[in-house]
Design a protein around this motif. Structure first.
Motif, mmCIF file in Angstrom:
data_model
loop_
_atom_site.group_PDB
_atom_site.id
_atom_site.type_symbol
_atom_site.label_atom_id
_atom_site.label_comp_id
_atom_site.label_asym_id
_atom_site.label_seq_id
_atom_site.Cartn_x
_atom_site.Cartn_y
_atom_site.Cartn_z
ATOM 1 N N ALA A 13 43.540 44.464 43.532
ATOM 2 C CA ALA A 13 44.021 43.284 43.414
ATOM 3 C C ALA A 13 43.730 42.160 42.554
ATOM 4 O O ALA A 13 44.588 41.542 41.958
ATOM 5 N N SER A 22 41.584 32.396 32.034
ATOM 6 C CA SER A 22 41.447 33.454 32.879
ATOM 7 C C SER A 22 40.195 33.004 34.002
ATOM 8 O O SER A 22 39.393 32.508 33.578
ATOM 9 N N HIS A 57 46.089 40.967 39.059
ATOM 10 C CA HIS A 57 46.616 39.393 38.837
ATOM 11 C C HIS A 57 46.377 38.850 37.322
ATOM 12 O O HIS A 57 45.442 39.137 36.661
ATOM 13 N N VAL A 108 44.217 37.208 46.465
ATOM 14 C CA VAL A 108 43.961 36.665 45.281
ATOM 15 C C VAL A 108 44.550 35.677 44.777
ATOM 16 O O VAL A 108 44.271 34.777 44.267
ATOM 17 N N ARG A 109 46.131 35.551 45.190
ATOM 18 C CA ARG A 109 46.988 34.516 44.742
ATOM 19 C C ARG A 109 46.443 33.110 45.249
ATOM 20 O O ARG A 109 46.114 32.238 44.776
ATOM 21 N N VAL A 128 43.105 32.181 43.577
ATOM 22 C CA VAL A 128 43.450 31.517 42.272
ATOM 23 C C VAL A 128 43.831 30.005 42.250
ATOM 24 O O VAL A 128 43.523 29.309 41.661
ATOM 25 N N THR A 163 47.124 41.197 47.426
ATOM 26 C CA THR A 163 47.726 40.303 46.360
ATOM 27 C C THR A 163 47.844 38.601 47.119
ATOM 28 O O THR A 163 47.756 37.718 46.123
ATOM 29 N N GLU A 167 46.025 36.144 36.127
ATOM 30 C CA GLU A 167 45.183 34.904 35.695
ATOM 31 C C GLU A 167 43.873 35.382 35.975
ATOM 32 O O GLU A 167 42.851 34.352 35.890
#
Length: 332
Positions: A22, A4, A26, A287-288, A291, A284, A28
């Motif tokens: 958010a 993670s 997620h 954060v995506r 990552v 969302t 991950e």
């Protein structure tokens, strides 16, 4: 199995709490540390996350293994705290505006680039399908030669009901131009181009030298010579309005209610424009993208260079308000 991404959050007010959701959603990401000067708030936030709670961000950075840190404190503290995060070698997400002054923003940009960390600014309109549709409407050529742009900000109450805190209504850090302005300045800069100079007039409450503006008028002159007229008004009995309208010789395109695109050809009234693309939540999307970038891949982020460009316009606005003259904008 991929480990993670370990996230720490500094600042647990309304904005920090919102994006915290958010992060925790997620698959991950694991929020492993939270920090706030309010020890009770830090502990209450940390408990359901099984995270550590801190009141000293330096100790958190020294004693916790983190990959990414989200700085969600008021603007006057961005510079010092973000520099500590960068010096610790952590990837960083910072709230907007990037800093309190242009010099501070440039410090953060240079430090992040030199350290080689991922650096991003939280601007929820970035990547919004409505904003992307507006961009295509303006850039597609159907409006003809662009004549003028109008940005209108109206708030029946400032600070807004959900945003009651000691600084958001203050002159030093708060006010609608500094708080809401970065969102729309980002849209203007990415859709219409760089701002060359600014003229602004600001009205403050007569009996409170510490209060933020209650009204403002101004003009942004773009490097291509076209003008953006800005009107801001607070504490009036009408609904909130955040709108951006671009007038061309052949048609008009705009945003209403922050991110809903409208358009018209000729003298027809503006009508809603269908929006294509994923309608996911802004947090969302952000954060995506974080990552992806932290893992060394792709991710569409607003970096600190754009934060400096926005800060340069804000600083020119404030200087013009103080001097009553046109002020050139620093080109990042």
């Amino acid at each position: 199995m991929t480990s993670s991404i370990r996230v720490g959050v500094i600042g647990l007010g309304a904005i920090g709490q919102n994006l915290l959701k958010a992060f925790t959603a997620h698959p991950e990401v694991r929020v492993t540390a939270v920090c706030d000067i309010d020890v009770s708030l830090a502990e209450r936030t940390a408990q359901p996350l099984a995270a550590s709670a801190w009141t000293d961000h330096r100790r958190m950075l020294d004693e916790t293994d983190l990959d990414l840190v989200y700085v969600a404190v008021p603007p006057k503290y961005h510079h010092a705290i973000a520099l500590d995060v960068i010096a610790a070698g952590r990837h960083i997400l910072c709230e907007k505006p990037l800093a309190l002054t242009l010099d501070e923003a440039r410090d953060l940009q240079r430090a992040a680039q030199a350290r080689g960390v991922v650096h991003a600014l939280n601007l929820p309109l970035h990547g919004d399908p409505g904003i992307q549709t507006f961009h295509h409407l303006v850039q597609g050529g159907e409006l003809g030669t662009l004549r003028r742009t109008e940005l209108t900000l109206v708030f029946p109450q400032w600070p807004r009901g959900w945003q009651q805190n000691p600084w958001i209504g203050g002159r030093e850090q708060g006010g609608p131009i500094r708080e809401v302005g970065p969102h729309l300045l980002h849209v203007i800069l990415t859709t219409l181009g760089p701002v060359a100079r600014v003229w602004a007039h600001t009205e403050y409450p007569a009996n409170d030298p510490d209060a933020c503006e209650i009204a403002a008028l101004g003009t942004l002159e773009l490097e291509n010579g076209s003008l953006v007229v800005v009107s801001c008004l607070t504490n009036v009995p009408r609904p909130e309005q955040v709108s951006l309208t671009v007038y061309g010789l052949a048609g008009t395109a705009g945003l209403v209610n922050w991110a809903r695109p409208v358009a018209a050809q000729g003298q027809a009234p503006p009508e809603p424009v269908p929006v294509e693309g994923e309608q996911g939540a802004a947090g969302t999307r952000l954060v995506r993208a974080l990552v992806g970038r932290v893992r060394g891949g792709s991710g569409d982020l607003v970096d600190f260079t754009m934060g400096v460009r926005i800060q340069a316009v804000l600083e020119a606005w404030e200087q013009s308000s103080a001097t009553g003259t046109w002020v050139d904008v620093f080109r990042a």
